[in-house]
Structure formats: structure tokens, C-alpha cells
Write an enzyme that holds these catalytic residues in place. Structure first.
Site, mmCIF file in Angstrom:
data_model
loop_
_atom_site.group_PDB
_atom_site.id
_atom_site.type_symbol
_atom_site.label_atom_id
_atom_site.label_comp_id
_atom_site.label_asym_id
_atom_site.label_seq_id
_atom_site.Cartn_x
_atom_site.Cartn_y
_atom_site.Cartn_z
ATOM 1 N N HIS A 1 0.848 -1.189 0.000
ATOM 2 C CA HIS A 1 0.000 0.000 0.000
ATOM 3 C C HIS A 1 0.889 1.246 0.000
ATOM 4 O O HIS A 1 2.105 1.167 0.177
ATOM 5 C CB HIS A 1 -0.922 -0.009 1.218
ATOM 6 C CG HIS A 1 -1.991 -1.051 1.153
ATOM 7 N ND1 HIS A 1 -3.048 -1.107 2.041
ATOM 8 C CD2 HIS A 1 -2.190 -2.092 0.299
ATOM 9 C CE1 HIS A 1 -3.830 -2.110 1.733
ATOM 10 N NE2 HIS A 1 -3.330 -2.731 0.686
ATOM 11 N N GLU B 1 1.308 3.740 2.093
ATOM 12 C CA GLU B 1 2.042 4.059 3.319
ATOM 13 C C GLU B 1 3.317 3.221 3.435
ATOM 14 O O GLU B 1 4.365 3.725 3.852
ATOM 15 C CB GLU B 1 1.158 3.810 4.548
ATOM 16 C CG GLU B 1 -0.106 4.662 4.584
ATOM 17 C CD GLU B 1 -1.305 3.997 3.940
ATOM 18 O OE1 GLU B 1 -2.429 4.219 4.422
ATOM 19 O OE2 GLU B 1 -1.132 3.245 2.943
ATOM 20 N N CYS C 1 -5.419 1.555 6.424
ATOM 21 C CA CYS C 1 -6.228 0.371 6.728
ATOM 22 C C CYS C 1 -5.844 -0.202 8.084
ATOM 23 O O CYS C 1 -4.736 -0.018 8.586
ATOM 24 C CB CYS C 1 -6.074 -0.674 5.629
ATOM 25 S SG CYS C 1 -4.402 -1.329 5.446
ATOM 26 N N TRP D 1 -15.038 7.919 -37.526
ATOM 27 C CA TRP D 1 -14.433 8.799 -36.522
ATOM 28 C C TRP D 1 -14.978 10.218 -36.609
ATOM 29 O O TRP D 1 -15.070 10.799 -37.686
ATOM 30 C CB TRP D 1 -12.911 8.811 -36.673
ATOM 31 C CG TRP D 1 -12.282 7.474 -36.440
ATOM 32 C CD1 TRP D 1 -11.635 6.691 -37.359
ATOM 33 C CD2 TRP D 1 -12.277 6.743 -35.213
ATOM 34 N NE1 TRP D 1 -11.221 5.521 -36.773
ATOM 35 C CE2 TRP D 1 -11.599 5.527 -35.463
ATOM 36 C CE3 TRP D 1 -12.775 6.994 -33.935
ATOM 37 C CZ2 TRP D 1 -11.408 4.555 -34.477
ATOM 38 C CZ3 TRP D 1 -12.589 6.039 -32.954
ATOM 39 C CH2 TRP D 1 -11.914 4.841 -33.228
ATOM 40 N N ASP E 1 -19.527 -1.679 -35.665
ATOM 41 C CA ASP E 1 -18.125 -1.252 -35.561
ATOM 42 C C ASP E 1 -17.143 -2.399 -35.368
ATOM 43 O O ASP E 1 -15.938 -2.218 -35.587
ATOM 44 C CB ASP E 1 -17.955 -0.281 -34.386
ATOM 45 C CG ASP E 1 -18.711 1.018 -34.573
ATOM 46 O OD1 ASP E 1 -19.198 1.253 -35.693
ATOM 47 O OD2 ASP E 1 -18.809 1.793 -33.615
ATOM 48 N N GLU F 1 -19.583 3.377 -23.703
ATOM 49 C CA GLU F 1 -19.177 4.017 -24.951
ATOM 50 C C GLU F 1 -20.212 3.908 -26.066
ATOM 51 O O GLU F 1 -19.923 4.256 -27.202
ATOM 52 C CB GLU F 1 -17.828 3.454 -25.412
ATOM 53 C CG GLU F 1 -16.673 3.843 -24.508
ATOM 54 C CD GLU F 1 -15.322 3.794 -25.208
ATOM 55 O OE1 GLU F 1 -15.288 3.679 -26.443
ATOM 56 O OE2 GLU F 1 -14.291 3.868 -24.513
ATOM 57 N N GLY G 1 -24.123 2.243 -27.829
ATOM 58 C CA GLY G 1 -24.543 3.371 -28.643
ATOM 59 C C GLY G 1 -25.539 4.280 -27.947
ATOM 60 O O GLY G 1 -25.685 4.261 -26.728
ATOM 61 N N LEU H 1 -26.657 4.358 -23.952
ATOM 62 C CA LEU H 1 -26.384 5.541 -23.133
ATOM 63 C C LEU H 1 -27.681 6.119 -22.572
ATOM 64 O O LEU H 1 -27.762 6.451 -21.383
ATOM 65 C CB LEU H 1 -25.663 6.591 -23.977
ATOM 66 C CG LEU H 1 -24.214 6.276 -24.374
ATOM 67 C CD1 LEU H 1 -23.799 7.098 -25.585
ATOM 68 C CD2 LEU H 1 -23.269 6.535 -23.214
#
Length: 334
Positions: A40, A42, A67, A165, A195, A277, A279, A283
Site C-alpha cells: 500500500h 504508506e 487500513c 471517426w 463497428d 461508450e 450506442g 447511453l
């Protein structure tokens, strides 16, 4: 916080934490979280101090509460106490139930001076993926799309099965950096069929994200890239199908709110963050169910005049910048 940023994307399921050891006004040690299973922050910071006698007069600054439990590594709070560091400055509390103040209690019981809440909101923002996963029992959700000047994200028709693009090369490289930072990447059936995306990190250095594909009827051909076994891939479907090596099939009810069910599936798979991402329908599903945290929207120089419209959403604009000729706006969901 700058140190902590270096580990984002490689430390899961642990958060990426930064730590600095200071004596007087001089930094004598620093570190950030190693990839999972390693030290970690620390531990790395304390080990980097060449003269351990300095630790008796040192202050350690850490972005997240040390922790207090045994996991892959021993508790960091125990190491701080053994090292003799008398003062600990902490950015924010670790809300994970395994810690949640226990590290601070242990430090104070050992006589350490503990200051909590320095740059607290900034540290919470940096650890937002970790906090969202543990507190809301779902991944941190980032929406991402590119749109034309006239508000389209894809043309109506295309001649080949490959991306069209909208953005420039610099923006596309930035997206690959983002992919390396997030645990998963999610797309819908139409995006895969049109795609044939690899959904990997090709233009940046880092781990490929877990792929999540919505395919209600399992109509995506097995010869497309999402079936290439290169990385863990989860299909969200209503069909029964048998797991095959890195490919998993999760059955959900498409007649009920879909985004919520996907979040439950991803939480079971311990996916801490996901970048969506596309379509447009995928989304919009998350937008309509109000299950998103951040939206990253590119606007390129191109115009399509007709095509698939960009999603409609409401969010608080956090920042705007130019990426070459592209405009990038980042929104938060209040």
C-alpha cells in the site's frame, strides 16, 4: 494526490492512495499503492525513507485513512505505529466497513496525533470509484460519446463494419487512457454489429478493461472481436448460455429497468467502474434511469446533417477544454 493518480487503474479492488513523509519542511519519503497484492502507499512511502531514525519526528500525509485489517498485506496503521511516526494527516475517511474509522482509532490509541479532512472533498473525488462501489453497491458509471457539430453520434448508413471517426487522433488516444483507468467498458449490440470494436487499450499503456456487451437475443456473431477470449467479457442477455473460458453470460429481464439490473450484475462481478461508450440507446437507458455519475462529451469539427442523434441528458457542467480541434465537456450528475 498527484502520487495517487499514478496508480489508478492498476490497484483494484484497492483504492489508489498517495502518501508523503515529511520532516520539518522536507519530503523524505513518498509512495503510492502498488498493483493489487503489492504494498500500500504508506508502506512504499515509509520504505523509501533512507534514514529510518527520521521517522520519529515525521508527519505522514495520506489521501485515505490507513487500513486496520489484514488482507493481502498487513494493516498500514500497524506499520505507522511501529515506525514511530507521531503525526498522521489524512485526506478522507475510508467508508469501507472493514476500515471506517478503525484505522484512526488504532493510531490515536497508540498516541499518534491524527488530523482528518485536509483537502477532503478533493480526496473523496479522487477515490470516487472505490466509494461508489462500496457505498452504493454499484460501479462508478462514466458516459462517453463523441458528437458532430450538428449533434449526431453516428451516420445513418455505413459501407464497412468499422468506426466512423468524429474526433481527432489526440482525443482517441485520451479515450484509451480512460479505458486503462476504468475497470469495465460497456457497449450495446448495435455498436458491436456496426463497428466490431476491440474495446481494448491500444494507444496507451495499461490493462484492458473487462468488456460488457448488451446482447438481448445473443445475435452477435462469434467471429467478432468481443468473442476473442483476450479479456473477461460479460454478455447481458435474456438467453440461457454456457460460460466459456473468459466469456460469461448473465441473464436479466429486459421488460424491467435494465440499467439497474446491469449494475447488480457488475457489482456481483466486483466491477468498480465502467465507461459506457455506446450506442445512443444504451447511453440513454442509463440516463433515463438516472444511473450515471459522469458524462464526457466530445464535439468534433465534423457535420453529418442526418444520422443517430446524441443522447439527451441533464447534468452539471464541471469543465470544458479543447483537445486539439475537439471540444471536451465533462458533466456530473447531481
Amino acid at each position: 494526490m498527484e502520487l495517487a493518480q499514478k496508480g489508478i487503474g492498476s490497484t483494484r479492488p484497492n483504492p489508489s492512495v498517495g502518501a508523503v513523509v515529511v520532516v520539518g519542511n522536507t519530503i523524505v519519503g513518498e509512495g503510492y499503492t502498488s498493483p493489487y497484492g503489492g504494498n500500500h502507499a504508506e508502506v512504499n512511502a515509509i520504505e523509501s525513507v533512507k534514514d529510518k531514525e527520521l521517522l520519529k519526528n515525521a508527519t505522514i500525509y495520506v489521501t485515505l485513512e490507513p487500513c486496520s485489517h489484514h488482507g493481502k498485506t498487513p494493516p498500514c496503521s500497524d506499520l505507522i505505529i511501529r515506525s514511530g511516526i507521531p503525526k498522521v494527516v489524512i485526506g478522507c475517511l475510508d467508508t469501507n466497513s472493514l476500515v471506517a474509522g478503525k484505522g484512526i482509532e488504532k493510531l490515536r490509541a497508540a498516541g499518534c496525533e491524527v488530523i482528518l479532512g485536509v483537502l477532503e472533498s478533493e480526496c473523496k473525488e479522487q477515490h470516487r470509484r472505490f466509494f461508489t462501489f462500496h457505498n452504493q453497491k454499484r460501479p462508478y458509471i462514466i458516459l462517453k460519446w463523441a458528437q458532430t457539430q450538428d449533434g449526431f453520434i453516428a451516420p445513418t448508413t455505413r459501407e464497412e463494419r468499422k468506426p466512423v471517426w468524429i474526433t481527432n487522433d489526440i482525443s482517441r488516444q485520451l479515450v484509451h487512457q480512460w479505458r486503462a483507468e476504468e475497470h469495465g467498458i460497456l457497449v450495446g449490440t448495435k455498436t458491436v454489429l456496426e463497428d466490431n470494436p476491440k474495446l481494448n487499450v491500444r494507444h496507451w499503456r495499461g490493462e484492458n478493461p473487462i468488456r460488457i456487451v448488451i446482447d438481448r437475443a445473443l445475435k452477435i456473431p462469434k467471429n467478432l472481436s468481443v468473442y476473442d477470449q483476450s479479456v473477461k467479457t460479460i454478455f447481458i442477455t435474456e438467453q440461457l448460455a454456457e460460460q466459456n473460458n473468459h466469456v460469461f453470460f448473465e441473464k436479466v429481464d429486459f421488460s424491467k429497468p435494465l440499467a439497474k439490473q446491469i449494475c447488480e450484475v457488475l457489482h456481483r462481478h466486483s466491477v468498480q467502474s465502467v465507461i459506457i461508450e455506446g450506442g445512443s440507446q444504451t447511453l440513454q437507458t442509463f440516463i433515463d434511469e438516472k444511473l450515471w455519475d459522469e458524462a464526457r462529451v466530445f464535439t468534433g469539427e465534423t457535420e453529418f446533417y442526418n444520422g443517430v442523434k446524441a443522447p439527451k441528458f441533464e447534468g452539471k457542467e464541471k469543465s470544458v477544454q479543447l483537445i486539439g480541434t475537439d471540444e471536451l465537456k465533462i458533466y456530473h450528475n447531481d
